[in-house]
Design a protein around this motif. Sequence first.
Motif, mmCIF file in Angstrom:
data_model
loop_
_atom_site.group_PDB
_atom_site.id
_atom_site.type_symbol
_atom_site.label_atom_id
_atom_site.label_comp_id
_atom_site.label_asym_id
_atom_site.label_seq_id
_atom_site.Cartn_x
_atom_site.Cartn_y
_atom_site.Cartn_z
ATOM 1 N N VAL A 115 0.945 -1.098 0.011
ATOM 2 C CA VAL A 115 -0.085 0.071 -0.009
ATOM 3 C C VAL A 115 0.901 1.258 0.091
ATOM 4 O O VAL A 115 1.913 1.336 0.735
ATOM 5 N N ASP A 116 0.542 2.226 -1.023
ATOM 6 C CA ASP A 116 1.472 3.441 -0.893
ATOM 7 C C ASP A 116 0.851 4.106 0.039
ATOM 8 O O ASP A 116 -0.280 4.311 0.472
ATOM 9 N N ASN A 117 1.729 5.600 0.168
ATOM 10 C CA ASN A 117 1.326 6.521 1.281
ATOM 11 C C ASN A 117 -0.165 7.371 0.996
ATOM 12 O O ASN A 117 -0.681 7.968 2.076
ATOM 13 N N LYS B 66 -4.917 7.513 4.412
ATOM 14 C CA LYS B 66 -3.672 8.086 3.984
ATOM 15 C C LYS B 66 -2.509 8.062 5.008
ATOM 16 O O LYS B 66 -3.022 8.001 6.301
ATOM 17 N N CYS B 67 -1.572 8.255 4.713
ATOM 18 C CA CYS B 67 -0.359 8.187 5.996
ATOM 19 C C CYS B 67 0.488 9.645 5.576
ATOM 20 O O CYS B 67 1.683 9.263 4.987
ATOM 21 N N PRO C 88 8.334 8.961 2.236
ATOM 22 C CA PRO C 88 7.795 9.010 0.829
ATOM 23 C C PRO C 88 8.033 7.531 0.088
ATOM 24 O O PRO C 88 7.149 7.086 -0.469
ATOM 25 N N ASN C 89 9.065 6.681 0.532
ATOM 26 C CA ASN C 89 9.228 5.348 0.331
ATOM 27 C C ASN C 89 8.930 4.291 0.987
ATOM 28 O O ASN C 89 9.121 3.041 0.660
ATOM 29 N N GLU C 90 8.144 4.792 2.019
ATOM 30 C CA GLU C 90 7.865 3.659 3.167
ATOM 31 C C GLU C 90 6.521 2.774 2.446
ATOM 32 O O GLU C 90 5.593 3.034 1.890
ATOM 33 N N LYS C 91 6.702 1.483 2.773
ATOM 34 C CA LYS C 91 5.469 0.725 2.326
ATOM 35 C C LYS C 91 4.989 0.049 3.671
ATOM 36 O O LYS C 91 5.419 -0.200 4.653
ATOM 37 N N ARG C 92 3.440 -0.095 3.377
ATOM 38 C CA ARG C 92 2.577 -0.562 4.370
ATOM 39 C C ARG C 92 2.178 -1.774 3.628
ATOM 40 O O ARG C 92 2.303 -2.031 2.365
#
Length: 130
Positions: free
Chosen positions: A52-54, A60-61, A66-70
């Motif tokens: 899941v992107d930001n 929303k996160c 910016p490159n963090e993955k969920r």
Amino acid sequence: MKQYNSSYYEDLIIGEYQYIVNGIEKANTLFNLNVVYNNQFAKHALAGNAPVDNNNRTWKCPQCNPNEKRLRLKIRDVSANRSGDYIIRKTMINGKEVLQVKLIDILPDFENMNPPAFTLPAGEFTMIKQ
């Protein structure tokens, strides 16, 4: 774990859970953690592999890098035989490793006109590693 999905191999996160309320165990699937099923995704209580992107509209996160993955996973409510989707984020709070988790969707039960209520807690949670 590596899972063959009948077309190719893919990485898959699997897990199980124990749910306790006021000292009373409501559900426990931990005994299935080491069971290897033909379809790990469908059988384990926790499973998934969807990044899941930001800016994902479901959660929303703005505080994410910016490159963090969920990760989006499914959870199976074994008490009600229902499933839901949640997003999980690994981060640090006050120097402690935590998981931030949000149940984003309880899936419909198309086979049952009056499905039982989803019995696991809904919402957003911070889980602190102990």
